[in-house]
Structure formats: C-alpha cells, structure tokens
Design a protein around this motif. Structure first.
Motif, PDB file in Angstrom:
ATOM      1  N   ASN A 144       0.873  -1.177   0.000  1.00 36.11           N
ATOM      2  CA  ASN A 144       0.000   0.000   0.000  1.00 36.11           C
ATOM      3  C   ASN A 144       0.909   1.226   0.000  1.00 36.11           C
ATOM      4  O   ASN A 144       1.446   1.592   1.024  1.00 36.11           O
ATOM      5  CB  ASN A 144      -0.874  -0.024   1.259  1.00 36.11           C
ATOM      6  N   HIS A 145       1.069   1.840  -1.167  1.00 34.43           N
ATOM      7  CA  HIS A 145       2.033   2.917  -1.344  1.00 34.43           C
ATOM      8  C   HIS A 145       1.287   4.226  -1.571  1.00 34.43           C
ATOM      9  O   HIS A 145       0.639   4.405  -2.602  1.00 34.43           O
ATOM     10  CB  HIS A 145       2.958   2.599  -2.515  1.00 34.43           C
ATOM     11  N   TYR A 146       1.382   5.140  -0.600  1.00 31.68           N
ATOM     12  CA  TYR A 146       0.647   6.405  -0.674  1.00 31.68           C
ATOM     13  C   TYR A 146       1.359   7.399  -1.572  1.00 31.68           C
ATOM     14  O   TYR A 146       2.589   7.446  -1.614  1.00 31.68           O
ATOM     15  CB  TYR A 146       0.448   6.974   0.729  1.00 31.68           C
ATOM     16  N   VAL A 147       0.564   8.180  -2.312  1.00 28.80           N
ATOM     17  CA  VAL A 147       1.078   9.205  -3.218  1.00 28.80           C
ATOM     18  C   VAL A 147       0.256  10.476  -3.044  1.00 28.80           C
ATOM     19  O   VAL A 147      -0.869  10.440  -2.537  1.00 28.80           O
ATOM     20  CB  VAL A 147       1.020   8.743  -4.691  1.00 28.80           C
ATOM     21  N   ASP A 148       0.818  11.587  -3.474  1.00 30.10           N
ATOM     22  CA  ASP A 148       0.078  12.838  -3.457  1.00 30.10           C
ATOM     23  C   ASP A 148      -0.752  12.939  -4.738  1.00 30.10           C
ATOM     24  O   ASP A 148      -0.264  12.597  -5.814  1.00 30.10           O
ATOM     25  CB  ASP A 148       1.035  14.022  -3.364  1.00 30.10           C
ATOM     26  N   SER A 149      -1.984  13.376  -4.628  1.00 30.10           N
ATOM     27  CA  SER A 149      -2.839  13.575  -5.797  1.00 30.10           C
ATOM     28  C   SER A 149      -3.535  14.921  -5.686  1.00 30.10           C
ATOM     29  O   SER A 149      -4.515  15.050  -4.944  1.00 30.10           O
ATOM     30  CB  SER A 149      -3.882  12.463  -5.907  1.00 30.10           C
ATOM     31  N   PRO A 150      -3.054  15.927  -6.423  1.00 26.57           N
ATOM     32  CA  PRO A 150      -3.752  17.214  -6.432  1.00 26.57           C
ATOM     33  C   PRO A 150      -5.202  17.082  -6.892  1.00 26.57           C
ATOM     34  O   PRO A 150      -6.076  17.795  -6.399  1.00 26.57           O
ATOM     35  CB  PRO A 150      -2.922  18.053  -7.412  1.00 26.57           C
TER      36      PRO A 150
END
Length: 170
Positions: free
Chosen positions: A156-162
C-alpha cells in the motif's frame, strides 16, 4: 483419460472458504465498518476480499497504489467516488471497477451518500492485518507512522494527488 471431452481438473491449493455473515470478523474506524471475508492465507494467495460500509461523507482511502495486485470495487448499495489515476468517477449500486497494479487510486463515499462496497484483490495480499491496523490508527490507538512503516508489507504505497485533494475540497 484422453479425448475431446477430457479436461484437466486442478485441485486448488486451499479448501473452500465459507464466511458466514454472522461469524465474520469486523473492524472499524470512525466512518466505516469492514467485514473481513477471505484473506490470501486462506485462498492459496489467489485473492483477498472484504466488504466496507462507509457512512455518509466518509473518506475511504487517500491516493495510493499497489505494485502486486489489481483491486476490484463492486458497489452493493449507495455511491462511491473513486480516483483512478487523474480521473474521478462515481460508482453507483451495481457498478464495478477494476484498478490495475501501479495505478494511483483513492475512494470516498459520494457527497451526501453512504456506500456499501465489496473489495477484491487479485492475487491475494495480506490485507486483514492492514485493515486492523488502519482501524487502530483511525481510533487513535496506534501511530500513523505504523501505516507508513508498513507500506512494503501490505503493498500500500501512498502518493500525493492534487486531483483528489481538489475533489475532497469541493
């Protein structure tokens, strides 16, 4: 045996998995209840499945991706908004969506709606311990750092999403 009516029948690497609703383990956070159905250790690694009921306005998961599994969403009732890469779609009762590995996605109950959703991961991933941990973090019983430290273990790899931040702010 050979011939045109012959087929190879492969015995699975696991026994049939029956989860009775009344006996299923549940875990929760302040805005959802998750019913744990079948984890990878009971399905020979083929799939993992759970059902989540999100309260009205509940945010399900921030933007993230999985490297090893596809994730299927099936909306049983209500409406779920889902980020898929850079697009937000709304799934209604009866709709399904399959998100391939390495694709950023996020989800939340649609504005003003609850959502009852079946999740299936294939191949299976050990998700139940992650869901239990997530519930503890959301209830203030564990540190958010534990989620960050578990990204490889639970894929489970979190990323930033504008796009998702703007959607939630709307």
């Amino acid at each position: 045996m050979t011939g045109e009516n012959t087929r190879n029948i492969r015995k699975p690497d696991f026994a049939a998995v029956l989860t009775r609703a009344a006996e299923a383990e549940t875990t929760s956070d302040p805005s959802s209840v998750m019913t744990l159905l079948a984890d990878s250790d009971t399905t020979g690694g083929l799939l993992t499945s759970y059902r989540s009921h999100f309260a009205e306005g509940a945010v399900g998961a921030p933007a993230h991706f999985h490297t090893r599994a596809a994730e299927l969403f099936f909306v049983i009732d209500g409406s779920l908004r889902v980020l898929v890469d850079e697009e937000v779609v709304v799934l209604n009762a009866g709709d399904s969506l399959v998100v391939p590995p390495h694709t950023p996605h996020a989800f939340a109950a649609a504005p003003g709606r609850e959502a009852d959703v079946l999740f299936v991961f294939t191949p299976g991933m050990a998700r139940f311990d992650y869901l239990r941990l997530l519930g503890r973090v959301m209830r203030g019983e564990a540190s958010p750092q534990e989620i960050k430290d578990s990204s490889e273990r639970f894929d489970n790899h979190y990323v930033d999403s504008p796009v998702w931040r703007a959607e939630l702010g709307a």
